[in-house]
Scaffold this active site. Structure first.
Site, mmCIF file in Angstrom:
data_model
loop_
_atom_site.group_PDB
_atom_site.id
_atom_site.type_symbol
_atom_site.label_atom_id
_atom_site.label_comp_id
_atom_site.label_asym_id
_atom_site.label_seq_id
_atom_site.Cartn_x
_atom_site.Cartn_y
_atom_site.Cartn_z
ATOM 1 N N ASP A 1 -4.735 -4.416 21.027
ATOM 2 C CA ASP A 1 -5.638 -3.288 20.820
ATOM 3 C C ASP A 1 -6.953 -3.617 21.520
ATOM 4 O O ASP A 1 -7.182 -4.757 21.925
ATOM 5 C CB ASP A 1 -5.843 -3.088 19.315
ATOM 6 N N ASP B 1 -6.656 -4.819 14.694
ATOM 7 C CA ASP B 1 -7.602 -5.069 13.601
ATOM 8 C C ASP B 1 -7.878 -3.852 12.735
ATOM 9 O O ASP B 1 -8.544 -3.961 11.710
ATOM 10 C CB ASP B 1 -8.940 -5.567 14.183
#
Length: 389
Positions: A79, A277
């Site tokens: 990400d 996250d």
């Protein structure tokens, strides 16, 4: 047990005057030396020490499967915000529409104050001076796109340019020019609008973590591919990928699509690790073979992931892979030590040396040898603690 019985029978047949004594000694000695204690300790001791070593390195590992599977990773999917970047976005510029009012700026501030997204924190921090929270502002999160607000019967939208355009909202040439300029600079762009027209364009930047590039290089040296799947604009994803030397990237990725892209990689026969996250990464983390969460990220990401990097330092990912490789090698070594005692000891216990030199192994010595094999396995596992990753 079969060898013990066979030893007993052969000694009874061929043992001569003391056949019964030798037969009983051989049978008992074989059973003692063949005790599978070391075999039972081979894997769990290595796994336990490996997980402990990971904790020392700031890598929390929830299960043995992830630890063992990490060494087989073919591709690491990353990400952007909070993973590749520091996760501390800041507003670099705001361009307002000529017609925006102070009350509308306060509405934006009040909407973002109710959001959990890191970008919202950056906007509220920037607007804190001179803004005030309004009562009665209702919000609704739109996963991967933005957030909707309602105040005094009027609808407002805060999100990426694609989301605003999907609402058929007019964007003035000045604001459109600002959007294109910021996207070309690889900045994240958030647009604030009411139901008719765009009211402002907010540009947000987030620095790369100092260790990100080195982590990618280490993975490349380990012949592990990397990919970036992010909800940010395609131009932002491209600029970041070029900076890191990554060719596999995709922007404007919604949470469900991110999980689907991970599944497609798995269908190609690849072992996929997903690193994220945020809430938007939870689906992809659940889908991946090895899921890794950043310790400074959201609680749901850490709950779903099987590994958590406490410091959020991407250099821990190559370390986790090296730890996995060392742990599996230790397991194999342990299995060797567990079996080698049996391979050598059982024939001697059965009396194979007796016709040559009259030696018959005592059950007490067999017990010591069996214990030594367990000690060897545990000691070999403990070597992992001093392993430099």
């Amino acid at each position: 047990m079969g060898i013990a019985i066979l030893s007993f029978v052969l000694w009874m047949i061929l043992g001569g005057e003391e056949s019964l004594v030798h037969a009983l000694l051989a049978m008992v000695t074989v059973l003692v030396i063949a005790c599978p204690c070391a075999l039972g300790l081979a894997t769990p001791t290595a796994i336990m020490v490996g997980i402990g070593k990971g904790a020392e390195e700031g890598i929390l590992i929830k299960d043995a499967v992830s630890l063992e599977l990490s060494r087989k990773i073919d591709i690491v999917v990353l990400d952007k915000t909070g993973t590749l970047t520091e996760g501390r976005p800041v507003v670099s510029s705001i361009v307002w529409s000529e017609n925006i009012t102070d009350i509308q700026k306060n509405i934006l501030f009040s909407i973002e104050a109710q959001s959990e997204h890191p970008l919202a924190d950056a906007i509220t921090a920037n607007m804190k001076e001179g803004s005030q929270l309004l009562n009665g502002v209702e919000v609704q999160q739109v996963s991967g796109k933005g957030i909707d607000g309602n105040f005094d019967g009027e609808h407002y939208f805060v999100g990426n340019p694609q989301y605003i355009r999907s609402k058929h909202i007019n964007i003035s040439p000045i604001l459109e020019q600002s959007i294109n300029k910021e996207l070309e600079a690889a900045h994240t762009v958030t647009v604030f609008a009411n139901s008719e027209t765009a009211l402002g364009v907010i540009s947000i930047t987030d620095k790369l973590k100092p260790t990100t590039k080195e982590a990618i290089n280490q993975l490349r040296k380990m012949k592990i591919d990397t990919a970036i799947f992010t909800g940010d604009n395609e131009m932002v994803a491209k600029a970041l990928a070029e900076k890191l030397g990554i060719t596999n990237y995709k922007g404007n990725v919604l949470p469900d699509e991110k999980a689907r892209l991970v599944k497609e990689l798995q269908q190609q026969g690849k072992v996929v690790a997903m690193v994220g996250d945020g809430i938007n990464d939870s689906g992809a983390l659940a889908q991946a073979d090895v899921s890794i969460a950043m310790g400074k990220g959201s609680d749901i990401a850490m709950e779903v992931a099987k590994m958590t990097i406490i410091s959020s330092d991407l250099l821990k990912i190559p370390k986790a892979i090296r730890l996995s490789d060392s742990t599996v090698k230790t397991i194999r070594q342990n299995l060797f030590w567990a079996f080698i005692y049996n391979v050598i000891g059982i024939p001697i216990a059965a009396g194979i040396l007796y016709p040559i030199n009259g030696f018959l192994l005592s059950p007490m010595i067999a017990g010591a040898a069996m214990a030594l094999s367990s000690v060897s396995v545990v000691t070999n596992s403990l070597r992992l603690r001093s392993k430099k990753l």
